[in-house]
Design a protein around this motif. Structure first.
Motif, PDB file in Angstrom:
ATOM      1  N   SER A  48       0.826  -1.208   0.000  1.00 21.95           N
ATOM      2  CA  SER A  48       0.000   0.000   0.000  1.00 21.95           C
ATOM      3  C   SER A  48       0.857   1.255   0.000  1.00 21.95           C
ATOM      4  CB  SER A  48      -0.928   0.005   1.216  1.00 21.95           C
ATOM      5  OG  SER A  48      -1.835  -1.070   1.169  1.00 21.95           O
ATOM      6  N   LEU A  49       1.940   1.249   0.804  1.00 21.76           N
ATOM      7  CA  LEU A  49       2.811   2.418   0.877  1.00 21.76           C
ATOM      8  C   LEU A  49       3.525   2.664  -0.449  1.00 21.76           C
ATOM      9  CD1 LEU A  49       4.315   1.882   4.443  1.00 21.76           C
ATOM     10  CD2 LEU A  49       2.785   3.736   3.737  1.00 21.76           C
ATOM     11  N   LEU A  50       3.980   1.593  -1.096  1.00 19.97           N
ATOM     12  CA  LEU A  50       4.649   1.752  -2.387  1.00 19.97           C
ATOM     13  C   LEU A  50       3.676   2.246  -3.452  1.00 19.97           C
ATOM     14  CD1 LEU A  50       6.908  -1.440  -2.339  1.00 19.97           C
ATOM     15  CD2 LEU A  50       7.669   0.930  -2.121  1.00 19.97           C
ATOM     16  N   LEU A  51       2.464   1.713  -3.426  1.00 21.74           N
ATOM     17  CA  LEU A  51       1.452   2.166  -4.393  1.00 21.74           C
ATOM     18  C   LEU A  51       1.045   3.611  -4.128  1.00 21.74           C
ATOM     19  CD1 LEU A  51      -0.830  -0.978  -4.743  1.00 21.74           C
ATOM     20  CD2 LEU A  51       0.572   0.055  -6.530  1.00 21.74           C
ATOM     21  N   GLU A  52       1.016   3.991  -2.846  1.00 23.43           N
ATOM     22  CA  GLU A  52       0.668   5.371  -2.497  1.00 23.43           C
ATOM     23  C   GLU A  52       1.698   6.336  -3.074  1.00 23.43           C
ATOM     24  OE1 GLU A  52       0.634   7.845   1.652  1.00 23.43           O
ATOM     25  OE2 GLU A  52      -0.405   5.904   1.658  1.00 23.43           O
ATOM     26  N   GLU A  53       2.987   5.971  -2.988  1.00 14.34           N
ATOM     27  CA  GLU A  53       4.012   6.832  -3.582  1.00 14.34           C
ATOM     28  C   GLU A  53       3.847   6.872  -5.098  1.00 14.34           C
ATOM     29  OE1 GLU A  53       8.686   7.676  -3.132  1.00 14.34           O
ATOM     30  OE2 GLU A  53       8.204   5.604  -3.644  1.00 14.34           O
ATOM     31  N   GLN A  54       3.582   5.722  -5.699  1.00  7.55           N
ATOM     32  CA  GLN A  54       3.382   5.682  -7.149  1.00  7.55           C
ATOM     33  C   GLN A  54       2.269   6.646  -7.554  1.00  7.55           C
ATOM     34  OE1 GLN A  54       2.627   1.764  -9.033  1.00  7.55           O
ATOM     35  NE2 GLN A  54       0.921   2.757 -10.100  1.00  7.55           N
ATOM     36  N   ARG A  55       1.159   6.594  -6.831  1.00  8.10           N
ATOM     37  CA  ARG A  55       0.017   7.443  -7.187  1.00  8.10           C
ATOM     38  C   ARG A  55       0.297   8.914  -6.922  1.00  8.10           C
ATOM     39  NH1 ARG A  55      -3.393   2.769  -4.368  1.00  8.10           N
ATOM     40  NH2 ARG A  55      -3.680   1.421  -6.192  1.00  8.10           N
ATOM     41  N   SER A  56       1.191   9.192  -5.947  1.00  3.94           N
ATOM     42  CA  SER A  56       1.531  10.586  -5.666  1.00  3.94           C
ATOM     43  C   SER A  56       2.220  11.247  -6.853  1.00  3.94           C
ATOM     44  CB  SER A  56       2.429  10.683  -4.421  1.00  3.94           C
ATOM     45  OG  SER A  56       3.757  10.241  -4.705  1.00  3.94           O
ATOM     46  N   PHE A  57       2.803  10.424  -7.746  1.00  5.66           N
ATOM     47  CA  PHE A  57       3.419  10.944  -8.956  1.00  5.66           C
ATOM     48  C   PHE A  57       2.438  10.969 -10.123  1.00  5.66           C
ATOM     49  CE2 PHE A  57       7.366   9.295  -6.817  1.00  5.66           C
ATOM     50  CZ  PHE A  57       7.987  10.523  -6.668  1.00  5.66           C
ATOM     51  N   ASP A  63       0.238  -1.526 -11.234  1.00  3.15           N
ATOM     52  CA  ASP A  63       1.211  -1.571 -10.142  1.00  3.15           C
ATOM     53  C   ASP A  63       2.606  -1.461 -10.740  1.00  3.15           C
ATOM     54  OD1 ASP A  63       2.886  -2.169  -8.042  1.00  3.15           O
ATOM     55  OD2 ASP A  63       1.730  -3.880  -7.325  1.00  3.15           O
ATOM     56  N   ARG A  64       3.272  -0.308 -10.529  1.00  5.44           N
ATOM     57  CA  ARG A  64       4.619  -0.075 -11.082  1.00  5.44           C
ATOM     58  C   ARG A  64       5.714  -0.432 -10.076  1.00  5.44           C
ATOM     59  NH1 ARG A  64       4.921   2.868 -15.771  1.00  5.44           N
ATOM     60  NH2 ARG A  64       2.876   3.010 -16.764  1.00  5.44           N
ATOM     61  N   THR A  65       5.338  -0.889  -8.895  1.00  6.47           N
ATOM     62  CA  THR A  65       6.341  -1.221  -7.886  1.00  6.47           C
ATOM     63  C   THR A  65       7.028  -2.535  -8.264  1.00  6.47           C
ATOM     64  OG1 THR A  65       4.807  -2.459  -6.484  1.00  6.47           O
ATOM     65  CG2 THR A  65       4.940  -0.077  -6.144  1.00  6.47           C
ATOM     66  N   HIS A  66       8.205  -2.797  -7.689  1.00 12.54           N
ATOM     67  CA  HIS A  66       8.989  -3.967  -8.069  1.00 12.54           C
ATOM     68  C   HIS A  66       8.714  -5.139  -7.134  1.00 12.54           C
ATOM     69  CE1 HIS A  66      11.129  -1.368 -10.775  1.00 12.54           C
ATOM     70  NE2 HIS A  66      11.595  -0.614  -9.797  1.00 12.54           N
ATOM     71  N   PRO A 222       5.374   6.706 -19.872  1.00 11.56           N
ATOM     72  CA  PRO A 222       4.528   5.808 -19.088  1.00 11.56           C
ATOM     73  C   PRO A 222       4.624   4.340 -19.481  1.00 11.56           C
ATOM     74  CG  PRO A 222       3.329   7.792 -19.688  1.00 11.56           C
ATOM     75  CD  PRO A 222       4.623   7.830 -20.436  1.00 11.56           C
ATOM     76  N   GLY A 223       5.032   4.045 -20.697  1.00 13.46           N
ATOM     77  CA  GLY A 223       5.132   2.653 -21.110  1.00 13.46           C
ATOM     78  C   GLY A 223       6.350   1.929 -20.568  1.00 13.46           C
ATOM     79  N   ASP A 224       7.290   2.648 -19.972  1.00  8.08           N
ATOM     80  CA  ASP A 224       8.513   2.037 -19.447  1.00  8.08           C
ATOM     81  C   ASP A 224       8.221   1.382 -18.104  1.00  8.08           C
ATOM     82  OD1 ASP A 224      11.131   1.813 -18.034  1.00  8.08           O
ATOM     83  OD2 ASP A 224      11.893   2.813 -19.824  1.00  8.08           O
ATOM     84  N   GLN A 225       8.681   0.139 -17.919  1.00 12.08           N
ATOM     85  CA  GLN A 225       8.408  -0.560 -16.658  1.00 12.08           C
ATOM     86  C   GLN A 225       9.070   0.118 -15.461  1.00 12.08           C
ATOM     87  OE1 GLN A 225      10.271  -4.413 -15.985  1.00 12.08           O
ATOM     88  NE2 GLN A 225      11.745  -4.062 -17.630  1.00 12.08           N
ATOM     89  N   PHE A 226      10.073   0.957 -15.706  1.00 15.18           N
ATOM     90  CA  PHE A 226      10.754   1.648 -14.613  1.00 15.18           C
ATOM     91  C   PHE A 226      10.360   3.131 -14.534  1.00 15.18           C
ATOM     92  CE2 PHE A 226      13.666  -1.881 -15.753  1.00 15.18           C
ATOM     93  CZ  PHE A 226      13.605  -2.566 -14.539  1.00 15.18           C
ATOM     94  N   TYR A 227       9.202   3.463 -15.048  1.00 13.17           N
ATOM     95  CA  TYR A 227       8.774   4.866 -15.065  1.00 13.17           C
ATOM     96  C   TYR A 227       8.623   5.425 -13.650  1.00 13.17           C
ATOM     97  CZ  TYR A 227       6.268   8.982 -16.915  1.00 13.17           C
ATOM     98  OH  TYR A 227       5.884  10.258 -17.269  1.00 13.17           O
ATOM     99  N   LEU A 228       8.173   4.615 -12.705  1.00 14.85           N
ATOM    100  CA  LEU A 228       8.094   5.075 -11.318  1.00 14.85           C
ATOM    101  C   LEU A 228       9.482   5.453 -10.806  1.00 14.85           C
ATOM    102  CD1 LEU A 228       6.750   5.550  -8.572  1.00 14.85           C
ATOM    103  CD2 LEU A 228       6.910   3.079  -8.149  1.00 14.85           C
TER     104      LEU A 228
END
Length: 467
Positions: A48-57, A63-66, A222-228
């Motif tokens: 949840s915390l990793l997704l929250e940071e992702q969404r903050s951007f 899910d762009r987290t690893h 946005p299409g890059d898997q490491f965009y986050l």
């Protein structure tokens, strides 16, 4: 708690008799105190915390987290000290190699290796600057040494677009604060705070404007898997985040970020260079004339060529006047006729890799492949042998993947490597090297040897105790 040992590699967490190795006792105790139910709750909290940071951007889709295993890896302080010295030594040797290459004085790598490299274009002029590469990620494995200790072997270098520091800092924050706070505090683990900012300083040092330089993290979008990760780099380093289509060379020959109107001094590319130069006409000339500094300058990525890798120990000897602290894996280059004959005679016993491949792609582990798969790979190699190297299978160490099954912890052994990052932050002196005090460990899927995330592996935090 159950440990399942299925692989022949030595395990870093447990001795052969099943007892924990030094440093891991407190981790296992804290894991047991946590219990499976709370562990599962913390897994969900971390996600949840990793997704929250992702969404903050503003990254709202998917899910762009690893993928991560949250049971950390520990490197004893004396082992880390040797690793650190060895990594810094290799970084200095690589920069010496590139400086000599730019000056036309390189004498270690055979001409046939350079001439056959897909990462080196002899028709493109070289402009590397006084410090040719300012960030390199070294992939390292541990093998059993004498008296039960560990020896470290470098398996490759990644100067261009290495995945590392951004995910390292995120895994550290959660492994230390959410999963194992008591053990982290007790071991006095060396921290990662401030290192993303330090990376930004090292990259800006490529410009005469230094800390005042405008740094652009150039992403594939946005299409890059490491965009986050690209967002994290830009945010933490105070840099612009740009896509190639947002950049242009203006009428005075300077690189400009159109949305902000700012001139860019340093380009930190996280996008394929063919796309970058195709979508930004004039960028190469802008770099060659010194109006911008492209960090992964054309031809500098030749240090990523696995055909150049076998010659790094000799670079250390020739250009630094030192003996290598860290060893290479034994390697044969198929660009060299004698090596090629040996490899083709022993094909089924070797690991064969594309020199320019990445992400675990174009790799054949001979003893683990079917006869049919080996034959297919052999035909591919025979069609262009100079593009390949070979190594004997290396029995490197395993770590553990931590799962919960039917109400109990199950720790499964899995092959793991380290990605250690070194920075060259001085504006003029390539011999000044700093090594980030930790590593991004990568753990292979159960039963596999390829650790890359794109091949099914997981990331893992690595702790270096301060005491």
């Amino acid at each position: 708690m159950r440990f399942e040992r299925k692989l022949p590699g030595p395990n870093e967490v447990f001795f052969p008799d099943g007892s924990p190795r030094p440093g891991y006792g407190p981790l296992l105790e804290e894991l047991e105190e946590t219990g499976p139910a709370r562990w599962l709750e913390r897994l969900e909290k971390a996600r949840s915390l990793l997704l929250e940071e992702q969404r903050s951007f503003g990254l709202l889709g998917g899910d762009r987290t690893h993928p991560t295993d949250w049971f950390p890896r520990i490197v004893a302080a004396p082992d880390w000290e040797r690793l650190e010295r060895g990594i810094a030594q290799r970084m200095r040797a690589l920069n010496a190699f590139l400086r000599r290459l730019e000056a036309g004085k390189e004498e270690v790598v055979p001409p046939e290796v350079l001439e056959s490299s897909i990462l080196y274009d002899q028709d493109t002029p070289n402009r590397f600057g006084p410090v040719p590469v300012r960030q390199v990620a070294f992939d390292v494995v541990a093998v059993e040494g004498g008296a039960g200790g560990w020896e470290y072997v470098v398996i490759e270098e990644n100067a261009k677009m290495p995945v590392g520091l951004a995910p390292m800092t995120r895994r550290r924050a959660l492994s230390a604060g959410l999963f194992f706070p008591k053990t982290y505090e007790g071991l006095g683990v060396r921290g990662l705070d401030g290192w993303l900012g330090r990376l930004g300083e090292a990259l800006r040092a490529a410009s005469p404007r230094g800390r005042e330089a405008t740094l652009a993290v150039v992403s594939g979008g946005p299409g890059d898997q490491f965009y986050l990760d690209h967002h994290i780099y830009a945010s933490e380093m105070g840099a612009l985040l740009a896509e190639p289509g947002e950049l242009e060379v203006d009428g005075e020959g300077y690189l400009v970020h159109r949305p902000s109107g700012r001139r860019v001094d340093v380009v930190y590319e996280r996008v394929d260079e063919d796309r970058l130069y195709a979508e930004v006409p004039g960028l190469l000339r802008c770099h060659l004339e010194g109006r911008v500094h492209v960090l992964f300058a054309p031809n500098s990525e030749v240090v990523d060529d696995k055909g150049v890798y076998p010659f790094i120990p000799e670079m250390v000897r020739r250009y630094l006047g030192e003996e290598p602290i860290l060893e290479n894996a034994r390697t044969w280059s198929l660009a060299i006729e004698e090596d090629r004959r040996y490899v083709m005679r022993n094909f089924e016993r070797l690991v064969v890799k594309s020199r320019g491949g990445y992400g675990g792609k174009e790799v054949m582990i001979g003893p683990e492949e079917s006869a049919e798969a080996r034959e297919r790979f052999r035909r591919m190699v025979e069609s262009n042998p100079v593009e390949y190297i070979a190594q004997p299978p290396l029995e490197f160490s395993t770590h553990v993947l931590c799962d919960v099954e039917e109400g109990e912890f199950v720790l499964r052994d899995s092959y793991a490597d380290y990605r250690v990052l070194a920075l060259a932050p001085d504006p003029q002196d390539p011999d000044v090297v700093e090594v980030v005090p930790g590593a991004l460990a990568r753990v292979a899927a159960p039963g596999r040897r390829i650790t890359n995330i794109s091949s099914g592996g997981k990331m893992k935090d690595t702790w270096v105790p301060g005491r």
